[in-house]
Design a protein around this motif. Structure first.
Motif, PDB file in Angstrom:
ATOM      1  N   LEU A  15       1.990 -24.436 -17.049  1.00 11.25           N
ATOM      2  CA  LEU A  15       1.658 -25.475 -16.065  1.00 11.25           C
ATOM      3  C   LEU A  15       0.530 -26.386 -16.522  1.00 11.25           C
ATOM      4  N   GLY A  16      -0.263 -25.937 -17.492  1.00  9.59           N
ATOM      5  CA  GLY A  16      -1.367 -26.764 -17.986  1.00  9.59           C
ATOM      6  C   GLY A  16      -2.364 -27.122 -16.907  1.00  9.59           C
ATOM      7  N   THR A  17      -2.722 -26.144 -16.076  1.00 10.59           N
ATOM      8  CA  THR A  17      -3.581 -26.446 -14.915  1.00 10.59           C
ATOM      9  C   THR A  17      -4.972 -26.927 -15.324  1.00 10.59           C
ATOM     10  N   ARG A 105      15.307 -22.543 -21.019  1.00  6.65           N
ATOM     11  CA  ARG A 105      14.350 -22.773 -19.926  1.00  6.65           C
ATOM     12  C   ARG A 105      13.728 -21.485 -19.443  1.00  6.65           C
ATOM     13  N   GLN A 106      12.441 -21.539 -19.233  1.00  6.61           N
ATOM     14  CA  GLN A 106      11.778 -20.491 -18.463  1.00  6.61           C
ATOM     15  C   GLN A 106      11.714 -21.041 -17.046  1.00  6.61           C
ATOM     16  N   GLN A 107      12.484 -20.431 -16.135  1.00  8.81           N
ATOM     17  CA  GLN A 107      12.615 -21.053 -14.812  1.00  8.81           C
ATOM     18  C   GLN A 107      11.346 -20.972 -13.975  1.00  8.81           C
ATOM     19  N   LEU A 110       6.019 -17.342 -15.699  1.00  7.46           N
ATOM     20  CA  LEU A 110       5.550 -15.982 -15.400  1.00  7.46           C
ATOM     21  C   LEU A 110       4.618 -15.437 -16.471  1.00  7.46           C
ATOM     22  N   GLY A 111       4.270 -16.286 -17.449  1.00  8.24           N
ATOM     23  CA  GLY A 111       3.342 -15.843 -18.489  1.00  8.24           C
ATOM     24  C   GLY A 111       3.924 -16.063 -19.877  1.00  8.24           C
ATOM     25  N   LEU A 112       3.037 -16.060 -20.865  1.00  8.53           N
ATOM     26  CA  LEU A 112       3.463 -16.304 -22.250  1.00  8.53           C
ATOM     27  C   LEU A 112       4.493 -15.264 -22.709  1.00  8.53           C
ATOM     28  N   HIS A 114       6.647 -13.636 -21.013  1.00 11.63           N
ATOM     29  CA  HIS A 114       7.943 -13.930 -20.389  1.00 11.63           C
ATOM     30  C   HIS A 114       8.601 -15.134 -21.061  1.00 11.63           C
ATOM     31  N   ALA A 115       7.792 -16.153 -21.421  1.00 13.15           N
ATOM     32  CA  ALA A 115       8.345 -17.333 -22.104  1.00 13.15           C
ATOM     33  C   ALA A 115       8.978 -16.911 -23.440  1.00 13.15           C
ATOM     34  N   VAL A 116       8.299 -16.048 -24.170  1.00  7.77           N
ATOM     35  CA  VAL A 116       8.835 -15.589 -25.458  1.00  7.77           C
ATOM     36  C   VAL A 116      10.139 -14.825 -25.226  1.00  7.77           C
TER      37      VAL A 116
HETATM   38  P1  UTP Z   1      -1.729 -21.232 -21.652  1.00  2.89           P
HETATM   39  O1  UTP Z   1      -2.249 -19.856 -21.618  1.00  2.89           O
HETATM   40  O2  UTP Z   1      -2.626 -22.272 -22.235  1.00  2.89           O
HETATM   41  O3  UTP Z   1      -1.296 -21.599 -20.162  1.00  2.89           O
HETATM   42  O4  UTP Z   1      -0.369 -21.201 -22.450  1.00  2.89           O
HETATM   43  P2  UTP Z   1      -0.873 -22.951 -19.458  1.00  2.89           P
HETATM   44  O5  UTP Z   1      -0.260 -22.542 -18.172  1.00  2.89           O
HETATM   45  O6  UTP Z   1      -0.040 -23.832 -20.322  1.00  2.89           O
HETATM   46  O7  UTP Z   1      -2.236 -23.750 -19.217  1.00  2.89           O
HETATM   47  P3  UTP Z   1      -3.417 -23.530 -18.139  1.00  2.89           P
HETATM   48  O8  UTP Z   1      -4.100 -22.254 -18.539  1.00  2.89           O
HETATM   49  O9  UTP Z   1      -2.796 -23.473 -16.770  1.00  2.89           O
HETATM   50  O10 UTP Z   1      -4.283 -24.738 -18.326  1.00  2.89           O
HETATM   51  C1  UTP Z   1      -0.246 -21.155 -23.845  1.00  2.89           C
HETATM   52  C2  UTP Z   1       1.151 -21.647 -24.236  1.00  2.89           C
HETATM   53  O11 UTP Z   1       2.130 -20.839 -23.613  1.00  2.89           O
HETATM   54  C3  UTP Z   1       3.005 -21.630 -22.825  1.00  2.89           C
HETATM   55  C4  UTP Z   1       2.245 -22.901 -22.526  1.00  2.89           C
HETATM   56  O12 UTP Z   1       3.155 -23.987 -22.314  1.00  2.89           O
HETATM   57  C5  UTP Z   1       1.392 -23.087 -23.764  1.00  2.89           C
HETATM   58  O13 UTP Z   1       2.091 -23.779 -24.784  1.00  2.89           O
HETATM   59  N1  UTP Z   1       3.369 -20.871 -21.595  1.00  2.89           N
HETATM   60  C6  UTP Z   1       2.421 -20.255 -20.849  1.00  2.89           C
HETATM   61  C7  UTP Z   1       4.684 -20.813 -21.206  1.00  2.89           C
HETATM   62  O14 UTP Z   1       5.586 -21.392 -21.899  1.00  2.89           O
HETATM   63  N2  UTP Z   1       5.035 -20.143 -20.078  1.00  2.89           N
HETATM   64  C8  UTP Z   1       4.100 -19.506 -19.305  1.00  2.89           C
HETATM   65  O15 UTP Z   1       4.481 -18.904 -18.274  1.00  2.89           O
HETATM   66  C9  UTP Z   1       2.759 -19.580 -19.709  1.00  2.89           C
END
Ligand code: UTP
Length: 289
Positions: A15-17, A105-107, A110-112, A114-116
């Protein structure tokens, strides 16, 4: 000889919050360091390391990443007709070749980990590289290439690491260092965000990995860890019980462009490294400070 690493996974569904409101409608991975989006740096680094299949794990609002790696006929035609051939060839060399990219797509974010896991069908039963695009590096050769050279000797799992100020270890995943040189040492353990007093070293996991496919079944257990997210480090902590992990303390420096400070610093450092900008930019900065 270990199995060759042909595939790289780029998780881009977060989400890049930390970068709101910039990331409300635009993916964090499209933020630019000078004039290239973060994701382009990661793809270039993977290509330099010999990767032939680029797997992107995307999510909502991330369609522009797919467009970025597609041809833009109108733009190409306009550049050509205006004689802007340098810009045109720059655009063309940035693209993976036809059929080299896959998107899944990661729908839900849910975390890195889960994305992997979402990339498992595209990666299949082979070792793969994993690059977190919010980390960009000043390193020659690139960090993944340096890791690949070690992998060719050791096989197994490889993690790129870099030193961090010991007081800052609690922001990172930290490895415990066993025997061996910087170019390839045994990792004896890893811990996510330790207190400085509990940290086994000041070597942080900086977003570059070569992993064996057995990680997918561990991630598939979908156990939630820190922050309620499915964490990659938790799965690696399980895998290290049965497989070797080698650390590579690469030559170079990483910038965490997921944080504002890292992103701003990267822009300054990369601009000062650009022959077409360095002198004028240096003068601007001198005037400011
Ligand atoms: P970050 O830990 O920086 O999280 O992810 P984030 O959600 O992108 O950013 P903040 O913390 O809310 O600002 C590291 C990498 O893992 C990907 C992100 O897109 C980034 O490239 N990621 C993270 C996912 O693909 N899915 C997730 O659920 C979490």
């Amino acid at each position: 000889m270990p199995n060759r690493v042909r595939t790289a996974v780029f998780p881009v569904a977060g989400l890049g919050t930390r970068f709101l409101p910039a990331t409300k409608a635009m993916p964090k991975e499209m933020l630019t360091v000078v004039d290239r989006p973060l994701i382009q740096y990661a793809v270039d680094e993977a290509r330099e390391a010999g990767i032939e299949h680029f797997v992107f794990v995307t999510g909502r609002n991330k369609g522009v990443i797919e467009d970025h790696f597609d041809r833009q006929y109108e733009l190409e035609h306009t550049l050509e007709s205006r004689g802007k051939l340098d810009a045109l060839s720059e655009l063309q060399k940035d693209l993976p070749s036809a059929g080299q990219s896959s998107f899944t797509r990661q729908q839900e974010p849910l975390g890195l980990g889960h994305a992997v896991w979402c990339a498992r069908e595209l990666v299949s039963d082979q070792p793969f590289a994993l690059l977190l695009p919010d980390m960009v590096f000043q390193a020659r050769p690139g960090v993944l290439k340096q890791m690949m050279e070690t992998y060719e000797q050791t096989g197994g799992n490889i993690i790129g690491v870099e030193e961090v100020d010991p007081k800052d270890v609690s922001s990172y995943g930290i490895v415990a260092r066993g025997a061996g040189p910087d170019s390839g040492f045994k990792i004896t353990g890893m811990v996510e965000k330790p207190k400085p007093a509990d940290a086994p070293s000041n070597l942080f996991i900086s977003g570059r990995y070569i992993l064996q496919p057995e990680i997918f079944s561990l991630l598939g257990e979908q156990t939630k860890g820190a922050g309620g997210e499915i964490q990659l480090t938790d799965a690696m902590q399980m895998l290290i019980r049965t497989q070797d992990f080698t650390g590579v303390k690469y030559a170079g420096k990483g910038f965490d462009c997921g944080s504002k400070l890292g992103f701003l610093t990267a822009n300054v450092v990369f601009a000062l490294d650009r022959p077409d900008l360095a002198e004028a930019f240096r003068n601007e900065i001198r005037g400011l400070i």
